[in-house]
Scaffold this active site. Structure first.
Site, PDB file in Angstrom:
ATOM      1  N   SER A  69       0.865  -1.182   0.000  1.00 27.41           N
ATOM      2  CA  SER A  69       0.000   0.000   0.000  1.00 27.41           C
ATOM      3  C   SER A  69       0.902   1.233   0.000  1.00 27.41           C
ATOM      4  O   SER A  69       0.854   2.061   0.890  1.00 27.41           O
ATOM      5  CB  SER A  69      -0.929   0.009   1.217  1.00 27.41           C
ATOM      6  OG  SER A  69      -0.159   0.058   2.400  1.00 27.41           O
ATOM      7  N   ASN A  98       4.439   5.651 -16.513  1.00 24.45           N
ATOM      8  CA  ASN A  98       3.188   5.284 -15.846  1.00 24.45           C
ATOM      9  C   ASN A  98       2.615   6.556 -15.217  1.00 24.45           C
ATOM     10  O   ASN A  98       3.253   7.188 -14.382  1.00 24.45           O
ATOM     11  CB  ASN A  98       3.490   4.211 -14.797  1.00 24.45           C
ATOM     12  CG  ASN A  98       2.239   3.673 -14.123  1.00 24.45           C
ATOM     13  OD1 ASN A  98       1.745   4.273 -13.168  1.00 24.45           O
ATOM     14  ND2 ASN A  98       1.727   2.558 -14.592  1.00 24.45           N
ATOM     15  N   ASN A 125      -2.392   4.837 -15.648  1.00 28.48           N
ATOM     16  CA  ASN A 125      -2.697   3.977 -14.506  1.00 28.48           C
ATOM     17  C   ASN A 125      -4.102   4.280 -13.987  1.00 28.48           C
ATOM     18  O   ASN A 125      -4.316   5.224 -13.251  1.00 28.48           O
ATOM     19  CB  ASN A 125      -1.633   4.206 -13.426  1.00 28.48           C
ATOM     20  CG  ASN A 125      -1.851   3.353 -12.186  1.00 28.48           C
ATOM     21  OD1 ASN A 125      -2.813   2.586 -12.105  1.00 28.48           O
ATOM     22  ND2 ASN A 125      -0.968   3.490 -11.224  1.00 28.48           N
ATOM     23  N   CYS A 128      -4.644   1.793  -9.600  1.00 28.50           N
ATOM     24  CA  CYS A 128      -3.981   1.676  -8.309  1.00 28.50           C
ATOM     25  C   CYS A 128      -5.024   1.544  -7.207  1.00 28.50           C
ATOM     26  O   CYS A 128      -5.880   2.412  -7.061  1.00 28.50           O
ATOM     27  CB  CYS A 128      -3.091   2.881  -8.024  1.00 28.50           C
ATOM     28  SG  CYS A 128      -2.317   2.749  -6.400  1.00 28.50           S
TER      29      CYS A 128
HETATM   30  C1  LIG Z   1       5.618  -2.131  -4.478  1.00 27.53           C
HETATM   31  C2  LIG Z   1       4.746  -2.012  -5.704  1.00 27.53           C
HETATM   32  C3  LIG Z   1       4.490  -0.747  -6.242  1.00 27.53           C
HETATM   33  C4  LIG Z   1       3.690  -0.606  -7.372  1.00 27.53           C
HETATM   34  N1  LIG Z   1       3.473   0.631  -7.900  1.00 27.53           N
HETATM   35  C5  LIG Z   1       2.739   0.754  -9.061  1.00 27.53           C
HETATM   36  C6  LIG Z   1       2.563   2.022  -9.703  1.00 27.53           C
HETATM   37  O1  LIG Z   1       3.091   3.046  -9.248  1.00 27.53           O
HETATM   38  N2  LIG Z   1       1.797   2.095 -10.820  1.00 27.53           N
HETATM   39  C7  LIG Z   1       1.221   0.961 -11.372  1.00 27.53           C
HETATM   40  O2  LIG Z   1       0.560   1.072 -12.388  1.00 27.53           O
HETATM   41  N3  LIG Z   1       1.397  -0.242 -10.800  1.00 27.53           N
HETATM   42  C8  LIG Z   1       2.133  -0.374  -9.671  1.00 27.53           C
HETATM   43  N4  LIG Z   1       2.317  -1.621  -9.106  1.00 27.53           N
HETATM   44  C9  LIG Z   1       1.701  -2.790  -9.755  1.00 27.53           C
HETATM   45  C10 LIG Z   1       2.688  -3.512 -10.669  1.00 27.53           C
HETATM   46  O3  LIG Z   1       3.157  -2.680 -11.698  1.00 27.53           O
HETATM   47  C11 LIG Z   1       2.050  -4.763 -11.268  1.00 27.53           C
HETATM   48  O4  LIG Z   1       0.934  -4.385 -12.048  1.00 27.53           O
HETATM   49  C12 LIG Z   1       1.570  -5.761 -10.228  1.00 27.53           C
HETATM   50  O5  LIG Z   1       2.455  -5.803  -9.142  1.00 27.53           O
HETATM   51  C13 LIG Z   1       1.416  -7.172 -10.778  1.00 27.53           C
HETATM   52  O6  LIG Z   1       2.615  -7.661 -11.331  1.00 27.53           O
HETATM   53  P1  LIG Z   1       3.691  -8.539 -10.491  1.00 27.53           P
HETATM   54  O7  LIG Z   1       2.940  -9.655  -9.856  1.00 27.53           O
HETATM   55  O8  LIG Z   1       4.700  -8.986 -11.518  1.00 27.53           O
HETATM   56  O9  LIG Z   1       4.278  -7.636  -9.491  1.00 27.53           O
HETATM   57  C14 LIG Z   1       3.116  -1.763  -7.978  1.00 27.53           C
HETATM   58  C15 LIG Z   1       3.392  -3.025  -7.434  1.00 27.53           C
HETATM   59  C16 LIG Z   1       4.202  -3.169  -6.311  1.00 27.53           C
HETATM   60  C17 LIG Z   1       4.464  -4.546  -5.768  1.00 27.53           C
END
Ligand SMILES: Cc1cc2nc3c(=O)[nH]c(=O)nc-3n(C[C@H](O)[C@H](O)[C@H](O)COP(=O)(O)O)c2cc1C
Lengths: 302, 264
Positions: A69, A98, A125, A128
Site C-alpha cells: 500500500s 506510468n 494507470n 492503483c
Molecule cells: C511495491 C509495488 C508498487 C507498485 N506501484 C505501481 C505504480 O506506481 N503504478 C502501477 O501502475 N502499478 C504499480 N504496481 C503494480 C505492478 O506494476 C504490477 O501491475 C503488479 O504488481 C502485478 O505484477 P507482479 O505480480 O509482476 O508484481 C506496484 C506493485 C508493487 C508490488
C-alpha cells in the site's frame, strides 16, 4: 530468431519490460544489470505534483506474493523530467511513463506535459488500489475508463496504453472502454485488492488495512484475464502479474500478450528480467520458433 | 558498490535456541561495506518465501574477506535460513543502506543497544576502537541472563561495558537507558549511537534532544526490495506535519538516521 515486437506502436527489441513501481526509474537496477538488454521500462507511477504516499507498514509478505500500500509515492513529473529522464535516455530501451492522477483534469494536465517529453509511450494507470481519489475509481467500469482515456487521447499523440485493474467482475468491460476511447494498447493486471491480519494484535498488517496483492500468487488470475481480453479487443496487450521466469512470460504470450512486464519478480533478484529475456529465447530455440510474434495468442483451448 | 553474490557459509554457530551467527565468504561485499549497513538474503532459490530478508551486518572482516551476521528466528524466512548449512551458498545482495554510522574521532561516545539490536553496534564499536581515538561507553540491555550474548566480544571493542537485564538475573537490573542517563549526568558524552526496540530508541531520542547531544539511531521497517525502488520501508520525517506527512526510506536514507530527522 526474432524477438522484437511492436507494442501499441512502440518497437521493442524484445517483449520484456519491467513493471511500474517495481523498478523505480531504473537507476538502482543499473548497478546490477544492463538496461540495454530489456525491451522497455515502465516507470514508477508519476503524477503532476509530488505525492508522499501512505503510512507504514506499507508492505507485507504473503504466500508466494506480497501486499503493498505504497500509495503512489513519487517525486512528480517535473522532477522526473529533470533528473530521471536524462538518465534513462542513456540506454537503448523504451521509456513508458506510468501516469496517475486524482481527477480527470489532473490526468489531462499530466498527459499534456508527457506529450512534450522525449519518451516512447504512456501507461495510464487507472488501477492503483491504494489511493482514495482517482485511479481505480475510474478504472472499474466501461464508461469510467472510456471517459478518462478519451480526454487523455485528445491531448496525447504518443502511444497510449491503459493499465487495468483486476478488481472487477468482467475485465473485458474496462478493456473495451480503453479500446473504444482510442487507446493503442492495454496493460493488465495491476494488483488484486487484498488484506492480511496480524492475529496477535487483531489488526491488519498494513497501516492502510488493505493493499494490492502481487507476485506469483496472482499469475493464474492474470493469465486468465489476458486471455479474456485478447479474445475481445483488437489492441495489443502488455501482460503482467507474477512473472519470474521465461516460462511464465511464454504463458502470457500464448494467452494473447504482445509484451510482458516483470514486477515483483524484480525484488526476488535484480536480474530477474534478464533471466526472463533469456528464458524466452531458450523456449523459442527449443520449439524452433523463428519469430516471437508467431505464437502470440496461439493457446489452443481444450 | 552493491553486488548480488553467492556467498559460501563457512561458519555457523547457534548462540541461543533461536539466535544464530553465520560467517560467509563475501569479498565483494566486504570491500565496500560500512558500519550500520545491511544485506538482503534470499533464504531459498524459490518463490516461497518470496522476499529477501534484510539482516544487519555484525562484523566486517576485511582481511578474511568474510562477513558475519546474527539473526533471530522469528518467522518462515529466518526458520529456513537457520537450517542452511556450512558449505552451502547463500544468495546475498549488499552492502545496502546509505545512512551509515559516522565513524570518526570523538571525545567519548555512548553506544546503546537492546535485544537483537545490539549486533549491528559491534562493527561500529570495533571501527571506533581500532581506527579512532574515541572513548567508548557501551550500554547493552537484555531480557535475562540467558540472553546475554557475546559479552567478551563487546568488552573487547569498548572502554566501559555496562550490561543490564530486565529481570536482574545478570549484572544490573533494569534498562540500559537508565544507566546511560546516570552517566550523562557525570561524564561528557559527545555522541550517542543506538539500535534496538522502538521504545528504547524513542527514549534515547528524547534524551539526546533534552541534553542536546548528537545522536544516530538505526531503524527497521517492513521492506521488500531493499534497493530503494519499492518505497515500502517508509519512516516519517521529523520536519513534516501530521496532516502532510513526508517520508524517508530505511533502505535509502537509512538504516542509520540522525535522531533529529525522524519521527518514530
Ligand atoms: C511495491 C509495488 C508498487 C507498485 N506501484 C505501481 C505504480 O506506481 N503504478 C502501477 O501502475 N502499478 C504499480 N504496481 C503494480 C505492478 O506494476 C504490477 O501491475 C503488479 O504488481 C502485478 O505484477 P507482479 O505480480 O509482476 O508484481 C506496484 C506493485 C508493487 C508490488
Amino acid at each position: 530468431m526474432n524477438t522484437s515486437v511492436n507494442l501499441a506502436g512502440i518497437n521493442m527489441k524484445n517483449p520484456v519490460t519491467v513493471a511500474s513501481g517495481t523498478f523505480g526509474y531504473g537507476r538502482e537496477f543499473a548497478e546490477f544489470i544492463d538496461l540495454n538488454k530489456i525491451g522497455g521500462i515502465c516507470t514508477k507511477g508519476t503524477s503532476l505534483k509530488p505525492r508522499s504516499g501512505n503510512k507504514p507498514p506499507r508492505v507485507y509478505e504473503t504466500p508466494a506474493g506480497m501486499l503493498n500500500s505504497i500509495g503512489l509515492q513519487n517525486p512528480g513529473v517535473e522532477y522526473f523530467m529533470e533528473n530521471d529522464l536524462p538518465f534513462l535516455k542513456k540506454f537503448d530501451t523504451k521509456i513508458i511513463v506510468n501516469a496517475c492522477g486524482s481527477s480527470i483534469d489532473e490526468y489531462v494536465e499530466l498527459a499534456k506535459v508527457l506529450n512534450t517529453l522525449d519518451i516512447d509511450g504512456v501507461e495510464l494507470n487507472l488501477s492503483c488500489p491504494n489511493v482514495k481519489a482517482g485511479c481505480m475509481a475510474f478504472g472499474t467500469t466501461y464508461e469510467g475508463v472510456k471517459e478518462v482515456t478519451s480526454k487523455v487521447r485528445k491531448v496525447l499523440d504518443k502511444p497510449l496504453i491503459v493499465k487495468l485493474t483486476p478488481n472487477v467482475t468482467n475485465i473485458v468491460d474496462p478493456a473495451k472502454g480503453a479500446e473504444d476511447a482510442g487507446a493503442d494498447g492495454v496493460s493488465l493486471i495491476n494488483t488484486l485488492l487484498g488484506m492480511s491480519i496480524d492475529i496477535h494484535k487483531r489488526r491488519p498488517h498494513l497501516a492502510n488495512n488493505m493493499g494490492g496483492l502481487s507476485g506469483p500468487a496472482i499469475k493464474p488470475v492474470a493469465v486468465r484475464m489476458v486471455y479474456q481480453v485478447a479474445q475481445n479487443v483488437k489492441i495489443p496487450i502488455l501482460g503482467l502479474g507474477g512473472i519470474v521466469s521465461g516460462e511464465d512470460a511464454i504463458e502470457f504470450i500464448l494467452a494473447g500478450a504482445t509484451a510482458i512486464s516483470v514486477g515483483t519478480g524484480n525484488f526476488i533478484a535484480p536480474d530477474t528480467c534478464i533471466k526472463v529475456v533469456n528464458g524466452i529465447e531458450e523456449y523459442m530455440k527449443k520449439y524452433n520458433i523463428e519469430d516471437i510474434n508467431n505464437i502470440i495468442g496461439t493457446v489452443q483451448m481444450n | 558498490m552493491k553486488v548480488n553474490i553467492k556467498a559460501k557459509i563457512i561458519k555457523k554457530e547457534k548462540l541461543k535456541d533461536d539466535i544464530y551467527k553465520f560467517e560467509v565468504q563475501a569479498k565483494e561485499i566486504v570491500n565496500s561495506a560500512q558500519a550500520g549497513q545491511f544485506i538482503e538474503i534470499r533464504v531459498l532459490d524459490n518463490i516461497q518465501p518470496l522476499l529477501r530478508r534484510p539482516i544487519s551486518i555484525y562484523n566486517i572482516n576485511k582481511e578474511r574477506g568474510t562477513l558475519e551476521f546474527i539473526f533471530q528466528v522469528k518467522g518462515k524466512g529466518t526458520n529456513i535460513l537457520a537450517k542452511r548449512e556450512i558449505g552451502e551458498e547463500l544468495d546475498i545482495i549488499g552492502p545496502l543502506g546509505y545512512g551509515t554510522f559516522e565513524v570518526k574521532d570523538y571525545e567519548k561516545v555512548a553506544i546503546i543497544g537492546g535485544g537483537i539490536g545490539i549486533f549491528p553496534l559491534y562493527e561500529l564499536s570495533k571501527e571506533l576502537k581500532n581506527n579512532t581515538t574515541t572513548k567508548i561507553n557501551m550500554y547493552l540491555g537484555f531480557r535475562n541472563k540467558e540472553y546475554v550474548l557475546l559479552e567478551e566480544e563487546f568488552k573487547n571493542v569498548s572502554d566501559k561495558l555496562i550490561i543490564t537485564t530486565d529481570d536482574g538475573t545478570y549484572k544490573i537490573k533494569g534498562f540500559a537507558i537508565d544507566e546511560l542517563k546516570k552517566d550523562i549526568e557525570k561524564e561528557k558524552i559527545d555522541k550517542i549511537f543506538a539500535c534496538g526496540p522502538l521504545p528504547m530508541l524513542k527514549a534515547v531520542q528524547d534524551l539526546a534532544k533534552e541534553k542536546n547531544i548528537q545522536c544516530e539511531i538505526s531503524l527497521e521497517e517492513k521492506m521488500a526490495c531493499g534497493l530503494g525502488v519499492c518505497l515500502g520501508c517508509a519512516v516519517k520525517t521529523a520536519s513534516s506535519s501530521k496532516e502532510a506527512p513526508q517520508y524517508w526510506h530505511v533502505c535509502k536514507a537509512g538504516p542509520v538516521f540522525n535522531a533529529n530527522d525522524v519521527e518514530i
